[in-house]
Design an enzyme around this catalytic site. Structure first.
Site, short mmCIF file in Angstrom:
data_model
loop_
_atom_site.label_atom_id
_atom_site.label_comp_id
_atom_site.label_asym_id
_atom_site.label_seq_id
_atom_site.Cartn_x
_atom_site.Cartn_y
_atom_site.Cartn_z
N THR A 1 0.73 -1.45 -0.06
CA THR A 1 0.23 -0.39 0.29
C THR A 1 1.02 0.71 0.04
OG1 THR A 1 -1.82 -0.91 0.81
CG2 THR A 1 -1.60 1.40 1.24
N LYS B 1 -7.08 1.60 -2.96
CA LYS B 1 -7.46 0.79 -1.25
C LYS B 1 -6.83 1.95 -0.78
CE LYS B 1 -5.99 -0.89 1.89
NZ LYS B 1 -4.46 -1.82 1.89
N LYS C 1 -0.02 5.20 8.31
CA LYS C 1 0.42 4.76 7.46
C LYS C 1 -0.26 5.71 6.03
CE LYS C 1 2.41 2.20 4.59
NZ LYS C 1 1.34 1.30 3.34
#
Length: 288
Positions: free
Chosen positions: A96, A171, A239
């Site tokens: 990711t 995502k 994150k």
């Protein structure tokens, strides 16, 4: 088919294992050699001493590491993935990361006549272990068609979203949704506790209606018990949300709720819960 897998964390370890168990000739690389040795003792396969060595001779090279900087460290340089690829190699990044990095890597791979897909996953550690991940993919249709049957070894569904970077953008949407849903579930449970209700009974009822969600089905019971030592960590979620918030600043979108929940996660980190599951948002309500 010879494939390689770079990064054997909580996701990559079982994903690479599914590849080996399904008949692929897998060569792995991990910065901590002992982790690669542990993987080999469990699944067999081969170990590369560098990302370059692991990628040599592989038709598909998968990677799943921590963030943009980690990806660059294993892709570039004399010991990087690209140094070991040849024309026709397909690089699939399950990390990711940012959409900007995905486009950068697509260009770098194209310069070596290699293909590239940005393919972040959703489903967490359990999804990786059970081969039930969902994969959002950005790239060329021909490359996706080539990679999909291989990714099917650890995915229940994979979907080409659009061009390079589209997988990462999808995502981001996924994480934006999760942040709001988990906060809503945490507030509902806190409300129920304060009202003196049996929250387990209430969840059993409302999970059959419009309030139902994956988070409710899989996390409500453990939230009620105060169990958070598993699953997708708060540090990782922050994150991911940072990536989404940065992209929002670039494209002009407003993510007020996401920014707020991100700060709530910061509170959880300050209380020592950086490695707790993301459902630990409930803990800050207990403190308040």
């Amino acid at each position: 088919m010879k494939v390689s897998f770079i990064g054997l964390g909580v996701m990559g370890f079982p994903m690479a294992g599914h590849l080996q168990s399904n008949g692929f000739d897998v060569c792995v690389y991990n910065r901590t050699t002992s982790k690669a040795e542990s993987w080999q003792s469990q699944y067999g396969g081969r170990i590369g001493t560098t990302p370059c060595a692991a990628a040599e001779g592989a038709e598909l090279v998968f990677l799943c590491v921590g963030n943009d900087d980690d990806v660059r460290q294993v892709v570039y340089g004399e010991s990087g993935i690209l140094a070991g690829t040849s024309a026709g190699t397909l690089v699939v990044d399950h990390t990711t990361a940012s959409a900007e990095l995905a486009r950068e890597l697509a260009e770098a791979c194209a310069a070596q006549q290699a293909g590239f897909l940005d393919a972040p996953v959703s489903g967490g550690q359990a999804g990786a272990e059970n081969g039930q991940l969902t994969i959002m993919v950005g790239g060329e249709e021909a490359d996706f068609a080539r990679a999909q049957p291989v990714m099917d070894t650890y995915a229940r569904h994979s979907q080409l979203i659009g061009g390079h970077g589209s997988g990462q953008l999808a995502k981001m949407m996924n994480q934006i949704c999760i942040a709001g849903i988990v906060q809503g579930l945490a507030e509902a449970l806190h409300f129920g506790e304060q009202a003196g209700l049996d929250c387990g009974t209430v969840i059993d009822v409302i999970s059959k209606g419009a309030a139902q969600s994956w988070q409710m089905e899989n996390r409500a019971a453990t939230m009620i018990k105060g169990e958070y030592e598993f699953g997708f960590a708060v540090d990782w979620m922050r994150k991911d949300l940072a990536i989404a918030l940065d992209e929002a600043r670039k494209n002009g979108s407003t993510l007020a709720l996401t920014a707020l929940v991100d700060q709530y996660y910061a509170d959880v980190q300050k209380s020592g819960g950086g490695r707790w599951d993301t459902s630990s948002l409930l803990t800050r309500l207990h403190q308040g």
